[in-house]
Write a protein that holds these residues in place. Structure first.
Motif, PDB file in Angstrom:
ATOM      1  N   PRO A  69       0.820  -1.208   0.000  1.00  0.00           N
ATOM      2  CA  PRO A  69       0.000   0.000   0.000  1.00  0.00           C
ATOM      3  C   PRO A  69       0.859   1.266   0.000  1.00  0.00           C
ATOM      4  O   PRO A  69       2.035   1.238   0.382  1.00  0.00           O
ATOM      5  CB  PRO A  69      -0.781  -0.114   1.309  1.00  0.00           C
ATOM      6  CG  PRO A  69       0.101  -0.913   2.194  1.00  0.00           C
ATOM      7  CD  PRO A  69       0.822  -1.875   1.300  1.00  0.00           C
ATOM      8  N   THR A  70       0.262   2.367  -0.423  1.00  0.00           N
ATOM      9  CA  THR A  70       0.935   3.655  -0.315  1.00  0.00           C
ATOM     10  C   THR A  70       1.320   3.848   1.144  1.00  0.00           C
ATOM     11  O   THR A  70       0.550   3.547   2.047  1.00  0.00           O
ATOM     12  CB  THR A  70      -0.002   4.791  -0.772  1.00  0.00           C
ATOM     13  OG1 THR A  70      -0.326   4.562  -2.145  1.00  0.00           O
ATOM     14  CG2 THR A  70       0.649   6.149  -0.613  1.00  0.00           C
ATOM     15  N   LEU A 122       5.755   8.379   0.322  1.00  0.00           N
ATOM     16  CA  LEU A 122       6.040   9.025   1.607  1.00  0.00           C
ATOM     17  C   LEU A 122       6.576  10.441   1.475  1.00  0.00           C
ATOM     18  O   LEU A 122       6.523  11.206   2.422  1.00  0.00           O
ATOM     19  CB  LEU A 122       7.032   8.182   2.419  1.00  0.00           C
ATOM     20  CG  LEU A 122       6.516   6.809   2.848  1.00  0.00           C
ATOM     21  CD1 LEU A 122       7.610   6.031   3.556  1.00  0.00           C
ATOM     22  CD2 LEU A 122       5.306   6.964   3.749  1.00  0.00           C
ATOM     23  N   THR A 123       7.120  10.811   0.326  1.00  0.00           N
ATOM     24  CA  THR A 123       7.681  12.149   0.131  1.00  0.00           C
ATOM     25  C   THR A 123       6.814  12.894  -0.877  1.00  0.00           C
ATOM     26  O   THR A 123       6.943  12.698  -2.079  1.00  0.00           O
ATOM     27  CB  THR A 123       9.141  12.053  -0.374  1.00  0.00           C
ATOM     28  OG1 THR A 123       9.877  11.216   0.494  1.00  0.00           O
ATOM     29  CG2 THR A 123       9.773  13.429  -0.462  1.00  0.00           C
ATOM     30  N   ASN A 124       5.896  13.720  -0.383  1.00  0.00           N
ATOM     31  CA  ASN A 124       4.971  14.481  -1.233  1.00  0.00           C
ATOM     32  C   ASN A 124       4.232  13.576  -2.220  1.00  0.00           C
ATOM     33  O   ASN A 124       4.024  13.941  -3.375  1.00  0.00           O
ATOM     34  CB  ASN A 124       5.718  15.587  -1.989  1.00  0.00           C
ATOM     35  CG  ASN A 124       6.363  16.581  -1.066  1.00  0.00           C
ATOM     36  OD1 ASN A 124       5.794  16.939  -0.040  1.00  0.00           O
ATOM     37  ND2 ASN A 124       7.556  17.021  -1.403  1.00  0.00           N
TER      38      ASN A 124
END
Length: 160
Positions: A69-70, A122-124
């Motif tokens: 998952p994201t 996780l980064t933008n």
């Protein structure tokens, strides 16, 4: 976004493939063994839900897929020369878990080990990936990105 990770050994063209397809339900990670021998990929979940395996046997030409998952953050590495009994206890010539289990329960690895690291969304909202030699080198790796936005370079480590 779609990523492709290949490990190359000095004896074979490609050792280990990791393909990632990103969609609304997350990312599908597929590990493929293109070596002429069996490998035992290890997986460490550094953040987010645990994938359905933390280590497994992958015979020549076979593959295994995972839904990530994201927000998933973790590492993949290849183990070679492993021998496990029916209860999943054993050892590996390279990259083995100090717990002696096929399903690694931590990042306490027998070094040296080449590591592919992933952070999904996780980064933008962007995915990031790299190949790390912080823990040494045991196998060659390559990561290729496909799809998504922009143009990315494909990290590759073919020798120590």
């Amino acid at each position: 976004m779609d990523f492709l990770l290949s490990c190359y050994s000095s004896l074979t063209l490609s050792f280990f493939l990791l393909i990632i397809f990103t969609g609304v339900s997350g990312t599908i990670l597929t590990v493929v063994n293109n070596c002429d021998y069996t490998v035992w990929p290890g997986i460490y979940n550094a953040g987010g839900p645990i994938l359905d395996s933390r280590g497994f046997e992958l015979t020549q030409g076979s593959s295994r897929s995972f839904q990530a998952p994201t927000g998933w953050n973790g590492r993949f590495w290849g183990r070679t020369g492993c021998n496990f009994n029916a209860s999943g206890q054993g050892s590996c010539a390279t990259g083995g878990c100090r717990s002696g289990q096929i399903e690694c329960n931590d990042m306490d690895l027998a070094t040296p080990v080449t590591m592919a690291e992933f952070s999904l969304g996780l980064t933008n909202g962007q995915d990031s990936y790299d190949i790390s030699l912080v823990d040494g080198f045991n196998l060659s790796m390559r990561i290729e990105g496909r799809g998504g936005q922009g143009t990315c370079l494909f990290p590759e480590c073919v020798n120590d």
